[in-house]
Structures are given as structure tokens and as C-alpha cells.
Design a protein around this motif. Structure first.
Motif, PDB file in Angstrom:
ATOM      1  N   TYR A  35      -0.165  -4.175   3.997  1.00 19.35           N
ATOM      2  CA  TYR A  35      -0.790  -5.753   3.740  1.00 19.35           C
ATOM      3  C   TYR A  35      -1.028  -6.984   4.921  1.00 19.35           C
ATOM      4  N   PHE A  36       0.641  -7.526   5.928  1.00 23.53           N
ATOM      5  CA  PHE A  36       0.232  -8.371   6.089  1.00 23.53           C
ATOM      6  C   PHE A  36      -0.793  -7.796   7.535  1.00 23.53           C
TER       7      PHE A  36
ATOM      8  N   GLY B  80       6.704  -1.330  -5.708  1.00 20.83           N
ATOM      9  CA  GLY B  80       5.787  -1.548  -4.307  1.00 20.83           C
ATOM     10  C   GLY B  80       6.855  -2.360  -3.948  1.00 20.83           C
ATOM     11  N   GLU B  81       8.207  -2.790  -3.876  1.00 24.82           N
ATOM     12  CA  GLU B  81       9.708  -3.082  -3.026  1.00 24.82           C
ATOM     13  C   GLU B  81      10.062  -1.855  -2.356  1.00 24.82           C
TER      14      GLU B  81
ATOM     15  N   HIS C 220       1.147 -16.889   2.154  1.00 25.17           N
ATOM     16  CA  HIS C 220       1.198 -15.803   3.651  1.00 25.17           C
ATOM     17  C   HIS C 220      -0.204 -15.970   4.472  1.00 25.17           C
TER      18      HIS C 220
ATOM     19  N   THR D 162       4.714  -4.791  -8.875  1.00 31.84           N
ATOM     20  CA  THR D 162       6.234  -5.394  -7.718  1.00 31.84           C
ATOM     21  C   THR D 162       7.101  -4.149  -7.170  1.00 31.84           C
TER      22      THR D 162
ATOM     23  N   SER E 170      -3.829   0.421  -3.763  1.00 34.64           N
ATOM     24  CA  SER E 170      -2.784   0.779  -3.191  1.00 34.64           C
ATOM     25  C   SER E 170      -2.319   1.511  -4.201  1.00 34.64           C
TER      26      SER E 170
ATOM     27  N   GLY F  40       6.956  -0.929   0.751  1.00 36.75           N
ATOM     28  CA  GLY F  40       6.928  -1.928   1.202  1.00 36.75           C
ATOM     29  C   GLY F  40       5.950  -3.007   1.261  1.00 36.75           C
ATOM     30  N   ASP F  41       5.237  -2.732   2.524  1.00 39.35           N
ATOM     31  CA  ASP F  41       3.903  -4.115   2.089  1.00 39.35           C
ATOM     32  C   ASP F  41       2.841  -2.893   2.337  1.00 39.35           C
TER      33      ASP F  41
END
Length: 175
Positions: free
Chosen positions: A39-40, A31-32, A68, A28, A133, A35-36
């Protein structure tokens, strides 16, 4: 009707999805900045999410902002989670019951999430694609994405993309 299943997950370069104590801060924190990782957009493509008990506990532990999944069907494969533990989820006791219910519901695209659940899907021949990823880190120990297999699972590389230092690999399972 039968569904397709796509695994979408992050790993360390050495193939771990979590440290031995289930910590994922190594993922995490990196990953910040990336970006995502899509994922979304991926989540928008599925109409059901199925996870194992450990993953469910981790997601619930993150709080409501981490839920989510919206109104899509969410299942938890667990022999210990009470069936009425969470009104947002359907608890399944075994893979056969899970597959039968998803088919009966007319589910078309499933997102299996969680190490042991993904391994169960792979062993059952129920994974159609992987989006992995790979984080730019070696963590040396922990929970591996893949476990032992009775036979090879042939894959076809669809793409390899650099996403902010992460290598995102997309594979189709050749059936």
C-alpha cells in the motif's frame, strides 16, 4: 492532459469490501499478519487521492495516524459534505467537476478509494488498473466492490501473487 487511475483495495473472496454495517475488521485483522500489501509503495506512486463521503468519514474516524496522504491532493466526491469541512480536502459535487479539476491541476496518477466512488470511476471508463488484495475469508454479505455495468470491462491479468495468505491480483483495463 488526462490522468490515469489505479484502484488499490482489499476484498473478501466473495467480493465484499465491507460488511453491511461498514465494518472492515475481517480485513484489517487478517491484514495485520500480511503487512501493508504494498500500500505505501503504491501511495508513493500517486499524486492525488479521491474518495467518497463514506470512505472519508471512515478515514477521519481512524484519527490523524490514519491520514497517510501527506501533501498530495485529496478530493472527496460528495453532495453533502460542506465544502469547508476539512482544509486538507477539496470537495467535489459531481464526477465531471472532479475530472475537470484534476486535469486542470495537472494530476497524472489518481487513487480512487471507496466502493461507490470506484463504481462511478468504472462506469465512467476512468479506471486504468486494479490492484485487488483478496483476503482469505468469505463474509457472505455487505458492500460489493463492483456494481452493475452497462457493458463488459475487459481486463488483462498482469500478476497474481501470494502475500501472506492474501492473493494480490493486478489487472490492466484494456481500452
Amino acid at each position: 492532459m488526462t490522468f490515469t487511475a489505479t484502484v488499490f483495495i482489499g476484498t473478501s473472496l466473495d467480493g465484499y469490501i465491507a460488511r453491511p454495517d461498514d465494518d472492515i475488521a475481517w480485513l484489517t485483522s487478517r491484514g495485520e499478519s500480511a503487512g501493508d500489501l504494498g500500500y505505501f509503495a503504491f501511495l508513493d506512486s500517486v499524486d492525488a487521492v479521491v474518495m467518497g463521503r463514506n470512505t472519508y468519514d471512515k478515514v477521519v474516524g481512524f484519527g490523524e495516524e490514519a491520514w497517510h496522504y501527506g501533501d498530495r491532493h485529496v478530493g472527496v466526491l460528495s453532495t453533502t459534505l460542506p465544502e469547508d469541512a476539512d482544509p486538507r480536502v477539496t470537495v467535489y459535487r459531481d464526477m465531471a467537476g472532479l475530472v475537470a479539476d484534476l486535469d486542470e491541476r495537472g494530476i497524472r496518477h489518481v487513487y480512487p478509494d471507496g466502493g461507490r466512488l470506484i463504481q462511478s470511476f468504472v462506469r465512467a471508463g476512468r479506471v486504468d488498473a486494479f490492484v485487488i488484495s483478496v483476503a482469505p475469508v468469505l463474509i457472505g454479505a455487505g458492500h460489493r466492490l463492483f456494481g452493475e455495468l452497462a457493458e463488459d470491462v475487459p481486463l488483462r491479468l498482469e500478476s497474481a501473487t501470494d502475500l501472506g495468505g492474501f492473493a494480490q491480483l493486478r489487472y490492466t483495463v484494456e481500452k
